[in-house]
Design an enzyme around this catalytic site. Sequence first.
Site, mmCIF file in Angstrom:
data_model
loop_
_atom_site.group_PDB
_atom_site.id
_atom_site.type_symbol
_atom_site.label_atom_id
_atom_site.label_comp_id
_atom_site.label_asym_id
_atom_site.label_seq_id
_atom_site.Cartn_x
_atom_site.Cartn_y
_atom_site.Cartn_z
ATOM 1 N N SER A 180 40.006 28.765 41.404
ATOM 2 C CA SER A 180 39.731 30.593 41.434
ATOM 3 C C SER A 180 40.058 30.233 43.122
ATOM 4 O O SER A 180 41.048 30.008 43.330
ATOM 5 C CB SER A 180 38.553 31.114 41.347
ATOM 6 O OG SER A 180 39.054 32.177 41.774
ATOM 7 N N ASP A 204 42.757 28.029 37.393
ATOM 8 C CA ASP A 204 43.001 28.889 38.139
ATOM 9 C C ASP A 204 43.595 29.403 39.251
ATOM 10 O O ASP A 204 42.374 30.317 39.207
ATOM 11 C CB ASP A 204 42.051 29.458 36.342
ATOM 12 C CG ASP A 204 42.935 30.715 36.376
ATOM 13 O OD1 ASP A 204 43.879 30.834 36.071
ATOM 14 O OD2 ASP A 204 41.703 31.906 35.455
ATOM 15 N N HIS A 266 39.344 32.361 33.151
ATOM 16 C CA HIS A 266 38.876 31.779 33.892
ATOM 17 C C HIS A 266 38.665 30.287 33.973
ATOM 18 O O HIS A 266 38.909 29.252 34.714
ATOM 19 C CB HIS A 266 38.011 32.916 34.639
ATOM 20 C CG HIS A 266 39.120 32.571 35.718
ATOM 21 N ND1 HIS A 266 40.006 32.155 37.068
ATOM 22 C CD2 HIS A 266 37.438 32.823 37.646
ATOM 23 C CE1 HIS A 266 39.687 32.473 38.196
ATOM 24 N NE2 HIS A 266 38.477 32.730 38.410
#
Length: 328
Positions: A180, A204, A266
């Site tokens: 992230s 991601d 995610h």
Amino acid sequence: MKVFLILIVTAHIALALPVEGQRPEHSRFIEMLDDQGNMHLVDLEAKPDLKAIEKLTRNPNNNVYLLYTRRNQIFSQTLVMNDENSIINSNFNPNDPTIVIVHGWISSRDSEPNPTVRSAFLSTSDVNVITVCWRDLAFRDYVTAAHGVPAVGRGIGQFLIFLNRVTGARFDQMHLIGFSLGAHVVGNAGRETGGRVARITGLDPAGLLWHYSSERLSANDGVYVEVIHTDAGVPGSGIGLPIGHVDFFPNGGVMQPGCITNLCNHDRAWQLFAVSVTHGHLFGRRCLTMLQVTTDLCTSDILQLGNDNLRKTGSGMYRVNTGSRYPF
């Protein structure tokens, strides 16, 4: 009837993945899940806390470096930049590969993907796993955390340079992994070393505030940069655009099998990467266009997703189809 079907597919594609070079539209206030599944109202036009960012810039030791090896798989040893004894007296072995793992927003040392990815590497080979905790900024509001990412990353890069100088640990034996916001952190860390680290894996990478940022993860940050996109839709947590040497879009990169929430999509990025280290069974087909990614019409070369090979090479976009449950 055929025209009607074509229009449906086209609309789905437009909503699924942003077109390269196109900025996704977001309202000023959005509800956003952190990496623990908690909902936050985020003001994308809020002013970042510049004092907090400046504090980290002045003192990169606000990052905490926690070493795990096969000799200490449960309890970490703290490594301190500019403290040679903290390195010499630890279990760090410069002859083994060094794996650096960086968490995302509102997370810390014990948050995923740290435990799962660490265990995957230590179960496979002798490595130094360094978990970076940057919770001082990660627990700030999203805008401040995002603006602080470059400073966090530069601090990690300086630590790796220090590690190289003190122990002789080679950059071509280093693999940086970030989830992230952490994906952009490791990009900046690799950039600080002059792009010399062997591998960078972006799990991601965060999308909000990053589509046009020059500070985001890029192919220039390491010798080989691989990105795994699993929540790239609009709305979604991931950036959704190809930004590495190789970009994998599992199941199209938007909705993951067995998931009904964006958080599940995610998280699937680090789950797939961890299982790729231990099982090595996920392979993708190269796609020539984003349309092929979305419609699952990729027919070109095959490449393995993830793994722990420090000499891995490749280029382009790949779609890999997975199952809904471990080991996917």
